[in-house]
Design a protein around this motif. Structure first.
Motif, mmCIF file in Angstrom:
data_model
loop_
_atom_site.group_PDB
_atom_site.id
_atom_site.type_symbol
_atom_site.label_atom_id
_atom_site.label_comp_id
_atom_site.label_asym_id
_atom_site.label_seq_id
_atom_site.Cartn_x
_atom_site.Cartn_y
_atom_site.Cartn_z
ATOM 1 N N THR A 94 0.844 -1.191 0.000
ATOM 2 C CA THR A 94 0.000 0.000 0.000
ATOM 3 C C THR A 94 0.881 1.243 0.000
ATOM 4 O O THR A 94 1.839 1.347 0.766
ATOM 5 C CB THR A 94 -0.915 0.019 1.227
ATOM 6 N N SER A 96 0.498 5.382 0.203
ATOM 7 C CA SER A 96 -0.472 6.430 0.501
ATOM 8 C C SER A 96 -0.577 7.383 -0.686
ATOM 9 O O SER A 96 0.342 7.504 -1.504
ATOM 10 C CB SER A 96 -0.066 7.197 1.758
ATOM 11 N N GLU A 98 -0.609 10.562 -0.563
ATOM 12 C CA GLU A 98 0.359 11.654 -0.390
ATOM 13 C C GLU A 98 1.741 11.247 -0.886
ATOM 14 O O GLU A 98 2.440 12.025 -1.529
ATOM 15 C CB GLU A 98 0.429 12.078 1.080
#
Length: 120
Positions: A94, A96, A98
């Motif tokens: 994963t 993010s 951002e």
């Protein structure tokens, strides 16, 4: 007569494909739709640059190459961003949103520094 029947069945198949595409695309998150619009814009810009080169000429050849490399590079980086933030594309790790956007900005900065350097 069989040609007409097969043509109408092809039309039904094509319309059903288009309809199912738009139904599934309507479920796409808003962020991805915005990225898709930017991809379309970048693609059209690349086509315009290439068409201009074909019609007018390549007198400042470095300028043409820099513009075309910039559009292609930006398109590729944006596709990579779209793949990274798409929730369906989870390849076991994963990232993010951002972090993906920061990577995108950093890579775009490097790309455009190379493009500006190429201009001379």
């Amino acid at each position: 007569m069989s040609t007409t029947a097969s043509t109408s069945s092809n039309n039904l198949t094509f319309t059903s494909i288009v309809k199912s595409f738009f139904e599934s695309y309507s479920k796409t998150p808003q962020k991805l739709k915005i990225i898709d619009l930017f991809l379309i814009y970048t693609f059209i810009t690349g086509v315009i640059v290439f068409t201009y080169c074909c019609l007018v000429g390549t007198y400042p050849f470095n300028s043409f190459l820099a513009a075309f490399i910039s559009t292609v590079g930006c398109f590729v980086l944006t596709v990579c961003l779209r793949i990274q933030i798409n929730p369906i594309n989870n390849f076991g790790k994963t990232i993010s949103i951002e972090r993906a956007f920061t990577d995108y900005l950093l890579c775009n900065l490097i790309l455009h520094l190379v493009v500006f350097n190429f201009l001379g």
